[in-house]
Design an enzyme around this catalytic site. Structure first.
Site, PDB file in Angstrom:
ATOM      1  N   LYS A  73      40.931  72.611  39.633  1.00  0.00           N
ATOM      2  CA  LYS A  73      41.293  71.988  38.353  1.00  0.00           C
ATOM      3  C   LYS A  73      42.660  72.479  37.936  1.00  0.00           C
ATOM      4  CE  LYS A  73      40.234  69.701  34.555  1.00  0.00           C
ATOM      5  NZ  LYS A  73      41.547  69.011  34.666  1.00  0.00           N
ATOM      6  N   LYS A 105      42.316  81.475  35.310  1.00  0.00           N
ATOM      7  CA  LYS A 105      42.071  81.002  33.938  1.00  0.00           C
ATOM      8  C   LYS A 105      40.668  80.421  33.797  1.00  0.00           C
ATOM      9  CE  LYS A 105      45.620  78.682  32.478  1.00  0.00           C
ATOM     10  NZ  LYS A 105      46.596  77.630  32.096  1.00  0.00           N
ATOM     11  N   LYS A 160      47.254  73.153  40.995  1.00  0.00           N
ATOM     12  CA  LYS A 160      48.429  72.715  40.226  1.00  0.00           C
ATOM     13  C   LYS A 160      49.267  71.843  41.130  1.00  0.00           C
ATOM     14  CE  LYS A 160      49.682  74.509  36.495  1.00  0.00           C
ATOM     15  NZ  LYS A 160      49.222  74.395  35.162  1.00  0.00           N
ATOM     16  N   ASN A 216      53.881  69.660  23.488  1.00  0.00           N
ATOM     17  CA  ASN A 216      52.503  69.545  23.011  1.00  0.00           C
ATOM     18  C   ASN A 216      51.945  70.885  22.531  1.00  0.00           C
ATOM     19  OD1 ASN A 216      49.484  69.939  23.876  1.00  0.00           O
ATOM     20  ND2 ASN A 216      49.719  67.817  23.248  1.00  0.00           N
ATOM     21  N   SER A 218      39.208  70.157  28.718  1.00  0.00           N
ATOM     22  CA  SER A 218      39.188  69.308  29.918  1.00  0.00           C
ATOM     23  C   SER A 218      37.800  69.347  30.564  1.00  0.00           C
ATOM     24  CB  SER A 218      40.211  69.807  30.948  1.00  0.00           C
ATOM     25  OG  SER A 218      41.491  69.299  30.679  1.00  0.00           O
TER      26      SER A 218
END
Ligand code: GLU
Length: 423
Positions: free
Chosen positions: A78, A102, A114, A229, A357
């Site tokens: 992810k 994380k 990533k 953001n 997410s």
């Protein structure tokens, strides 16, 4: 921008050493074996793709994209997709490792990935941007999926880009697969809270850390680097909660007001002018000046390697909240620790994004929609649990939160590897 780019280049090795130095510390401290360290250090899969895009100018342009799946012992890989012209395989690999750690820190069932495209999206028209996005997804489509690897927004990518990713993937698969990507618009299965969940998660852990240090909340001075953001929403939420946001910046420059900036007004100015710079009623400040601004809390929320050994001694803040990924180099981290600055590490501070997410992915898989209060309550609970788990690993006395967070993540990942029989 130039300064950021310079730093990105100059300190590329430092970034490697921050994550790896920390892993080495854990390795020594926890008595991990060499095999365990190797298993954590090497990405499981890494893709570099080149793909042609027929531009609106009529020319065909080749682009290079990356996707690195660092570890997926705890669940599908992810992590975000960034569009940045200095993205390369090495940087994507480090960022993928941070994602794996994380997800383990906040204990959600994902590994880490990533990727992105080496492109400056600010130079592209909307249609060219869409075509670059679609070309990249066609190139990596075989390697992503709701049970393989789930992309999300990152630097210079947003809900619209996630919508194009969803659409391109579904065209290839010829069926609906909403759980293939998160950070989608709510109309396509996204969660509206995802827009500010990274910021909100960061504020949750910041307030716990401030309590821990005996610093009262209201009126504290905060400086925020980056007004994308994450930076914008972090500044807004803190402003709403009574903090004094004394400085903010973006790639074009920054502004400061020791009495506290009116963040909604700054936002309006940015929307009209394209930058926070030039906001009337505040003094100009450079990005370098912002990092050294008089404040209680410094929040780097832009790119990596912003605080290094050359400017770490200039930081005035007592608490640094790492809302960007890897904004401090290993040397800066060391210097700040010895100066008794509390550093809340990226893998804890900015995990609120991937937590929501996870809710989005779960919601999509069960074809459900969660009410907003459930999303907010579970985000708060997840961040509080992660913070408590990290603190529980701090030995008596001063807590080096990065070390504790790495230790927690590494233990969780290794346990999953052990259970799978890989160790
Ligand atoms: N790009 C974000 C991060 O670095 C979010 C990733 C996600 O939601 O998968 O944490």
């Amino acid at each position: 921008m130039n300064r950021n780019h310079e730093r990105l280049h100059r300190d590329e090795k430092d970034l490697r050493s921050l994550a790896m130095t920390e892993l080495q510390n854990i390795y020594a401290g926890l008595g991990l074996t060499r095999e365990e360290l190797d298993l954590l250090s090497l990405p499981r899969r890494s893709f570099t793709v080149s793909f042609p895009v027929k531009m609106t100018s009529g020319r065909t342009q080749m682009y290079t994209g990356y996707r690195v799946q660092h570890n997926d012992a705890r669940g599908p890989a992810k992590g975000g997709i960034r569009f940045h012209h200095e993205l390369d395989e090495e940087h994507a690999t480090e960022l993928a490792l941070l994602m794996a750690l994380k997800c383990a820190v906040v204990n959600i069932p994902f590994g880490g990935a990533k990727g992105g495209v080496a492109v400056n999206p600010l130079e592209l028209s909307r249609i060219d941007l869409e075509n670059v996005t679609r070309g990249y997804i066609r190139a990596i489509a075989d390697h992503i999926g709701p049970f393989k690897d789930i992309p999300a927004p990152d630097v210079y990518t947003d809900e619209q880009i996630m919508a194009w990713i969803l659409d391109e993937y579904e065209r290839i698969k010829r069926e609906h697969v909403p759980a293939v990507v998160t950070g989608k618009p709510p109309e396509l299965g996204g969660i509206a809270v995802r827009r500010y969940s990274t910021a909100l998660g960061g504020v949750h852990v910041l307030e716990q850390a401030l309590k821990e240090r005996g610093m009262a909340g209201s009126g504290l001075r905060v400086a925020v680097q980056g007004f994308g953001n994450v930076g914008e929403h972090t500044a807004r939420i803190l402003h709403e909660r009574g903090y004094r946001v004394v400085a903010v910046s973006d790639v074009n420059g920054g502004i400061q007001d020791p009495a506290g900036l009116d963040i909604p007004a700054v936002r309006k100015h940015r929307d009209a002018a394209g930058s926070v710079a030039g906001y009337a009623g505040a003094r100009a400040i450079t990005n370098a000046g912002l990092l050294a601004a008089e404040c209680d809390v410094l929040i780097p929320a832009a790119l990596s390697n912003q605080v290094d050994k050359s400017n770490a001694r200039e930081v005035k803040a007592t608490v640094v909240l790492e809302m960007a990924n890897a904004p401090l180099t290993a040397e800066a981290d060391e210097i700040l620790f010895h100066r008794d600055v509390t550093v809340i590490p990226d893998i804890l501070a900015n995990a609120g994004g991937v937590v929501v997410s996870y809710f989005e992915w779960s919601q999509n898989l069960s074809n459900d929609t969660w009410p907003e209060d459930k999303v907010l309550a579970r985000l708060a609970l997840t961040m509080a649990a992660a913070y408590a788990d990290v603190l529980a690993l701090c030995s008596n006395g001063r807590c080096r939160m990065r070390q504790a967070a790495y230790e927690l993540a590494v233990k969780r990942i290794l346990q999953a590897e052990r259970l799978r029989g890989n160790l």
